[in-house]
Design a protein around this motif. Sequence first.
Motif, PDB file in Angstrom:
ATOM      1  N   LEU A   1       0.583  -1.644  -0.311  1.00 54.40           N
ATOM      2  CA  LEU A   1       0.075   0.260   0.267  1.00 54.40           C
ATOM      3  C   LEU A   1       0.811   1.279   0.386  1.00 54.40           C
ATOM      4  N   TYR A   2       1.917   1.388   0.632  1.00 54.99           N
ATOM      5  CA  TYR A   2       3.206   2.645   0.925  1.00 54.99           C
ATOM      6  C   TYR A   2       3.595   2.927  -0.479  1.00 54.99           C
ATOM      7  N   GLU A   3       3.709   1.554  -1.471  1.00 54.81           N
ATOM      8  CA  GLU A   3       4.808   1.325  -2.794  1.00 54.81           C
ATOM      9  C   GLU A   3       3.092   1.911  -3.753  1.00 54.81           C
ATOM     10  N   GLU A   4       1.376   1.596  -3.708  1.00 51.45           N
ATOM     11  CA  GLU A   4       1.011   2.023  -4.389  1.00 51.45           C
ATOM     12  C   GLU A   4       0.644   3.245  -4.081  1.00 51.45           C
TER      13      GLU A   4
ATOM     14  N   HIS B   1      17.040   9.755  -1.128  1.00 49.28           N
ATOM     15  CA  HIS B   1      16.194   9.509  -1.572  1.00 49.28           C
ATOM     16  C   HIS B   1      14.942   9.659  -1.061  1.00 49.28           C
ATOM     17  N   SER B   2      14.321  10.318  -0.981  1.00 50.12           N
ATOM     18  CA  SER B   2      13.212   9.866  -0.316  1.00 50.12           C
ATOM     19  C   SER B   2      11.816   9.193  -0.465  1.00 50.12           C
ATOM     20  N   PRO B   3      11.777   7.973   0.115  1.00 46.59           N
ATOM     21  CA  PRO B   3      11.613   6.822  -0.196  1.00 46.59           C
ATOM     22  C   PRO B   3      10.342   6.503   0.077  1.00 46.59           C
ATOM     23  N   LYS B   4       9.413   6.829   1.338  1.00 48.53           N
ATOM     24  CA  LYS B   4       7.972   5.839   1.524  1.00 48.53           C
ATOM     25  C   LYS B   4       8.149   6.892   2.606  1.00 48.53           C
ATOM     26  N   PRO B   5       6.293   6.906   2.695  1.00 44.78           N
ATOM     27  CA  PRO B   5       5.640   7.025   4.108  1.00 44.78           C
ATOM     28  C   PRO B   5       5.971   6.549   5.180  1.00 44.78           C
ATOM     29  N   GLY B   6       6.479   7.105   6.324  1.00 48.25           N
ATOM     30  CA  GLY B   6       6.745   6.824   7.236  1.00 48.25           C
ATOM     31  C   GLY B   6       8.565   6.595   6.867  1.00 48.25           C
ATOM     32  N   ALA B   7       9.031   7.116   6.472  1.00 50.37           N
ATOM     33  CA  ALA B   7      10.548   7.111   6.606  1.00 50.37           C
ATOM     34  C   ALA B   7      10.833   8.561   6.263  1.00 50.37           C
ATOM     35  N   GLN B   8      12.746   8.400   6.233  1.00 48.57           N
ATOM     36  CA  GLN B   8      13.206  10.544   6.132  1.00 48.57           C
ATOM     37  C   GLN B   8      13.833   9.785   4.686  1.00 48.57           C
ATOM     38  N   VAL B   9      14.106  10.954   4.538  1.00 47.50           N
ATOM     39  CA  VAL B   9      14.981  11.155   3.272  1.00 47.50           C
ATOM     40  C   VAL B   9      16.418  10.639   3.896  1.00 47.50           C
ATOM     41  N   ARG B  10      17.074   9.512   2.892  1.00 46.86           N
ATOM     42  CA  ARG B  10      17.959   8.871   3.235  1.00 46.86           C
ATOM     43  C   ARG B  10      19.169   8.296   2.505  1.00 46.86           C
ATOM     44  N   TYR B  11      20.356   7.596   2.757  1.00 43.50           N
ATOM     45  CA  TYR B  11      20.884   6.784   1.747  1.00 43.50           C
ATOM     46  C   TYR B  11      20.432   5.581   1.665  1.00 43.50           C
ATOM     47  N   GLU B  12      20.760   4.782   0.543  1.00 41.96           N
ATOM     48  CA  GLU B  12      20.093   2.666   0.510  1.00 41.96           C
ATOM     49  C   GLU B  12      21.272   2.819  -0.233  1.00 41.96           C
ATOM     50  N   SER B  13      21.353   1.395  -0.301  1.00 45.05           N
ATOM     51  CA  SER B  13      22.135   0.535  -1.611  1.00 45.05           C
ATOM     52  C   SER B  13      20.544  -0.020  -2.351  1.00 45.05           C
ATOM     53  N   ILE B  14      21.392   0.629  -3.563  1.00 44.33           N
ATOM     54  CA  ILE B  14      20.217   0.312  -4.071  1.00 44.33           C
ATOM     55  C   ILE B  14      20.364  -1.241  -5.316  1.00 44.33           C
ATOM     56  N   ALA B  15      21.232  -1.876  -4.575  1.00 45.53           N
ATOM     57  CA  ALA B  15      21.069  -3.386  -4.608  1.00 45.53           C
ATOM     58  C   ALA B  15      19.881  -3.322  -4.072  1.00 45.53           C
ATOM     59  N   ARG B  16      19.876  -3.258  -2.428  1.00 46.80           N
ATOM     60  CA  ARG B  16      19.186  -3.728  -1.620  1.00 46.80           C
ATOM     61  C   ARG B  16      17.390  -2.647  -1.484  1.00 46.80           C
ATOM     62  N   SER B  17      17.468  -1.790  -2.062  1.00 47.79           N
ATOM     63  CA  SER B  17      16.593  -1.115  -2.532  1.00 47.79           C
ATOM     64  C   SER B  17      14.596  -1.264  -2.605  1.00 47.79           C
ATOM     65  N   GLY B  18      15.164  -2.818  -3.429  1.00 46.34           N
ATOM     66  CA  GLY B  18      13.496  -3.356  -3.624  1.00 46.34           C
ATOM     67  C   GLY B  18      12.832  -2.974  -5.507  1.00 46.34           C
ATOM     68  N   MET B  19      13.609  -1.761  -5.798  1.00 39.80           N
ATOM     69  CA  MET B  19      13.082  -1.236  -6.311  1.00 39.80           C
ATOM     70  C   MET B  19      13.852  -1.243  -7.788  1.00 39.80           C
ATOM     71  N   PRO B  20      13.474  -2.141  -9.213  1.00 38.52           N
ATOM     72  CA  PRO B  20      14.559  -2.393 -10.046  1.00 38.52           C
ATOM     73  C   PRO B  20      14.785  -0.700 -10.805  1.00 38.52           C
ATOM     74  N   PHE B  21      16.084  -1.264 -10.595  1.00 40.51           N
ATOM     75  CA  PHE B  21      16.516   0.315 -11.257  1.00 40.51           C
ATOM     76  C   PHE B  21      16.632   0.022 -12.946  1.00 40.51           C
ATOM     77  N   MET B  22      16.419   1.219 -13.338  1.00 38.33           N
ATOM     78  CA  MET B  22      15.736   1.715 -15.193  1.00 38.33           C
ATOM     79  C   MET B  22      16.592   2.035 -15.791  1.00 38.33           C
ATOM     80  N   TRP B  23      16.772   3.731 -15.423  1.00 43.36           N
ATOM     81  CA  TRP B  23      18.119   4.569 -15.977  1.00 43.36           C
ATOM     82  C   TRP B  23      18.975   4.867 -14.929  1.00 43.36           C
ATOM     83  N   GLY B  24      19.295   5.819 -15.398  1.00 41.35           N
ATOM     84  CA  GLY B  24      20.218   7.395 -15.306  1.00 41.35           C
ATOM     85  C   GLY B  24      19.693   8.546 -15.820  1.00 41.35           C
TER      86      GLY B  24
END
Length: 346
Positions: free
Chosen positions: A53-56, A319-342
């Motif tokens: 639901l947060y992702e949606e 990034h600012s990832p989702k509701p309930g979270a803060q602006v922060r650094y995260e590993s792209i590989a562990r973000s759970g979201m597929p990379f499309m392009w830069g």
Amino acid sequence: MASHRRPKQTSQAYTAVVTATAAAAVAVTAQSASADPLPDPNKKGVQAQIDRLYEEATQATEKYNGAKEKAGVLQKQVDDLQDTAARKQSDLNDLRNQIGSIAAAQYRSGGLDPSVQLLLSSDPDGYLDNASALDQLSARQITALQRYQSQQRDLQQQRSQAADKLKDLQETRTELGDRKKEIQGKLAKAQRLLNTLTAEERAERSAEEERANRSSERVQLGNEASASQRAAAAFEAAKSRVGMPYVWGAAGPNSFDCSGLTSWSFNQAGVSIPRTSQEQANVGTRINSLSALKPGDLILMRTDLSHVGFYAGNGQILHSPKPGAQVRYESIARSGMPFMWGVRIG
């Protein structure tokens, strides 16, 4: 010595047990498929629903941002068209007064003023084509009448365009309201699901967020330089916002959604980029490989391009990832979201 080994079941008895077990398994499977997953006793299903639901909600937020940006553009267009129409109406009124003065002068001289005939004519274009041959019209009068006719057409066109844009604006505002309800509905449902978790489970979720925030504080980014001064300046602005909360539809300075952070940061660097992640995906130079990214490049995530952040170096996203979270650094590989392009903005 007596044997303590369990006697073998007969073939018939074994078949009966297997049949009964299979039937029970089928019954449980059918019940699971048709039942609401909310009563899951270990709550794992509930937590997965909350995350979904947060992702949606974040995906719907980008659609909301797009509608909001479109509404702003349309509102400006409507205002400009209405201002232009008002000026044209004022000019038309001045011309009408001039024509009235001409009419009054010709009335006193005993003639029927052609400008009056123009105003009463059902075919102004045809009338003006013939009027230029009339002896009673001077060149100045003809010019005044032609200007009147031209500005009258322009005024009608401006009003028609303003009416069309106003209709588009009303439709976009309706969409904006629908998107807002969609987001609020998803967040409210997520909150209701959160309330079904035990205190221990809620504490575990909070602890997970805290771990992510602490990990962000300890991140190692390396010393790689940005590809441009503007990207470097935008990235520095974004880094100053670490710890600020995610709020849907927010674009700073103290709360952000994902594209709100990137657009705000580039604005601090003197660069205007579109508001939504989907639009930001099409600015600058596309970078298709993660290994080719530089700090300050934008990263587009998810197949629908509904998430965006900054490449921070060393395989990290800011990034600012989702509701309930803060602006922060995260590993792209562990973000759970597929990379499309830069996207690289110079």
